[in-house]
Design a protein around this motif. Structure first.
Motif, PDB file in Angstrom:
ATOM      1  N   LEU A   4       0.839  -1.276  -0.024  1.00 49.39           N
ATOM      2  CA  LEU A   4       0.111  -0.009  -0.073  1.00 49.39           C
ATOM      3  C   LEU A   4       0.919   1.217   0.198  1.00 49.39           C
ATOM      4  O   LEU A   4       1.846   1.130   0.825  1.00 49.39           O
ATOM      5  CB  LEU A   4      -0.980   0.090   1.289  1.00 49.39           C
ATOM      6  CG  LEU A   4      -1.926  -1.173   1.441  1.00 49.39           C
ATOM      7  CD1 LEU A   4      -2.563  -0.726   2.628  1.00 49.39           C
ATOM      8  CD2 LEU A   4      -3.062  -0.719   0.287  1.00 49.39           C
ATOM      9  N   VAL A   5       0.647   2.290  -0.778  1.00 49.02           N
ATOM     10  CA  VAL A   5       1.521   3.356  -0.762  1.00 49.02           C
ATOM     11  C   VAL A   5       0.380   4.655  -0.917  1.00 49.02           C
ATOM     12  O   VAL A   5      -0.338   5.042  -1.659  1.00 49.02           O
ATOM     13  CB  VAL A   5       2.383   3.539  -2.461  1.00 49.02           C
ATOM     14  CG1 VAL A   5       3.053   4.735  -2.472  1.00 49.02           C
ATOM     15  CG2 VAL A   5       3.258   2.281  -2.449  1.00 49.02           C
ATOM     16  N   CYS A  22      -4.411   6.314  -1.587  1.00 46.08           N
ATOM     17  CA  CYS A  22      -3.600   4.956  -1.113  1.00 46.08           C
ATOM     18  C   CYS A  22      -4.014   3.804  -2.252  1.00 46.08           C
ATOM     19  O   CYS A  22      -4.854   3.338  -2.478  1.00 46.08           O
ATOM     20  CB  CYS A  22      -4.538   4.176   0.173  1.00 46.08           C
ATOM     21  SG  CYS A  22      -4.283   2.762   0.686  1.00 46.08           S
ATOM     22  N   ALA A  23      -2.601   3.762  -2.902  1.00 51.60           N
ATOM     23  CA  ALA A  23      -2.670   2.661  -4.121  1.00 51.60           C
ATOM     24  C   ALA A  23      -2.279   1.434  -3.689  1.00 51.60           C
ATOM     25  O   ALA A  23      -1.031   1.221  -2.917  1.00 51.60           O
ATOM     26  CB  ALA A  23      -1.808   3.348  -5.034  1.00 51.60           C
ATOM     27  N   ALA A  24      -2.936   0.345  -3.924  1.00 51.17           N
ATOM     28  CA  ALA A  24      -2.538  -0.966  -3.744  1.00 51.17           C
ATOM     29  C   ALA A  24      -1.752  -1.529  -4.971  1.00 51.17           C
ATOM     30  O   ALA A  24      -2.141  -1.333  -6.002  1.00 51.17           O
ATOM     31  CB  ALA A  24      -3.883  -1.719  -3.182  1.00 51.17           C
ATOM     32  N   LEU A  29      -7.925  -4.646  -4.186  1.00 46.06           N
ATOM     33  CA  LEU A  29      -8.192  -3.847  -3.182  1.00 46.06           C
ATOM     34  C   LEU A  29      -9.682  -4.247  -2.975  1.00 46.06           C
ATOM     35  O   LEU A  29     -10.112  -3.914  -1.659  1.00 46.06           O
ATOM     36  CB  LEU A  29      -7.639  -2.444  -3.346  1.00 46.06           C
ATOM     37  CG  LEU A  29      -7.876  -1.337  -2.225  1.00 46.06           C
ATOM     38  CD1 LEU A  29      -6.732  -0.332  -2.206  1.00 46.06           C
ATOM     39  CD2 LEU A  29      -9.083  -0.834  -2.286  1.00 46.06           C
ATOM     40  N   GLU A  30     -10.453  -4.147  -3.883  1.00 45.33           N
ATOM     41  CA  GLU A  30     -11.905  -3.978  -3.669  1.00 45.33           C
ATOM     42  C   GLU A  30     -12.325  -5.381  -2.750  1.00 45.33           C
ATOM     43  O   GLU A  30     -13.365  -5.409  -2.457  1.00 45.33           O
ATOM     44  CB  GLU A  30     -12.584  -4.193  -4.807  1.00 45.33           C
ATOM     45  CG  GLU A  30     -12.356  -5.470  -5.948  1.00 45.33           C
ATOM     46  CD  GLU A  30     -13.078  -5.437  -6.985  1.00 45.33           C
ATOM     47  OE1 GLU A  30     -14.544  -5.068  -7.108  1.00 45.33           O
ATOM     48  OE2 GLU A  30     -12.598  -5.563  -8.159  1.00 45.33           O
ATOM     49  N   TRP A 117      -0.002  -2.309   6.019  1.00 47.74           N
ATOM     50  CA  TRP A 117       0.066  -0.922   6.197  1.00 47.74           C
ATOM     51  C   TRP A 117       0.944  -0.506   5.338  1.00 47.74           C
ATOM     52  O   TRP A 117       1.901  -1.018   4.746  1.00 47.74           O
ATOM     53  CB  TRP A 117       0.506  -0.532   7.647  1.00 47.74           C
ATOM     54  CG  TRP A 117      -0.147  -1.089   8.784  1.00 47.74           C
ATOM     55  CD1 TRP A 117      -0.543  -2.248   9.245  1.00 47.74           C
ATOM     56  CD2 TRP A 117      -1.235  -0.122   9.480  1.00 47.74           C
ATOM     57  NE1 TRP A 117      -1.317  -2.231  10.395  1.00 47.74           N
ATOM     58  CE2 TRP A 117      -1.743  -0.611  10.490  1.00 47.74           C
ATOM     59  CE3 TRP A 117      -1.559   1.241   9.156  1.00 47.74           C
ATOM     60  CZ2 TRP A 117      -2.883  -0.285  11.234  1.00 47.74           C
ATOM     61  CZ3 TRP A 117      -2.404   1.910  10.328  1.00 47.74           C
ATOM     62  CH2 TRP A 117      -3.180   0.895  11.183  1.00 47.74           C
ATOM     63  N   GLY A 118       0.655   1.103   4.702  1.00 46.35           N
ATOM     64  CA  GLY A 118       1.570   1.877   4.067  1.00 46.35           C
ATOM     65  C   GLY A 118       2.569   2.438   4.826  1.00 46.35           C
ATOM     66  O   GLY A 118       2.493   2.174   6.094  1.00 46.35           O
TER      67      GLY A 118
END
Length: 127
Positions: A4-5, A22-24, A29-30, A117-118
């Motif tokens: 996650l970023v 928050c990019a996975a 992610l969905e 966690w990011g």
């Protein structure tokens, strides 16, 4: 690699707005509930908001209700946190996290419910 970023943090004046992303990567992610947390210097990490996988449940901490909006774009594998009417007390490092469940539930503020966690993004609200 599961990751996650977060991005979108920065310095903003009181009353201003920011949108965090928050990019996975490495997973879809969905299929998961995603939460946003924040941690100010010397304070515990606290839950800000959570969105369930189907958007069926969205939760907000009382201190951001009416100001922050969480949303997700499954096509982009990204969750957002729109933050309006920012206050100096919103200053913190903001983290997104993947809950090991599809629904936020009543324990969404418990950081132990999250398994990924990011790295966090700094938000500073100051004049």
């Amino acid at each position: 690699q599961l990751q996650l970023v977060e991005s979108g943090g920065g310095l903003v004046q009181p009353g201003g707005s920011l949108r965090l992303s928050c990019a996975a990567s490495g997973f879809t992610l969905e299929n998961y509930a995603i939460g946003w947390f924040r941690q100010a210097p010397g304070k515990e990490r606290e839950g800000v908001s959570c969105v369930s996988s189907s958007d069926s449940s969205i939760r907000y901490a009382d201190f951001v209700k009416g100001r922050f909006t969480i949303s997700r774009d499954n096509a982009k594998n990204t969750v957002y946190l729109q933050m309006n009417s920012l206050k100096p007390e919103d200053t913190a490092v903001y983290y997104c996290a993947r809950m090991e469940s599809w629904a936020c539930g009543s324990r969404w503020v418990d950081r132990h419910m999250y398994g990924l966690w990011g790295q966090g993004t700094q938000v500073t609200v100051s004049s």
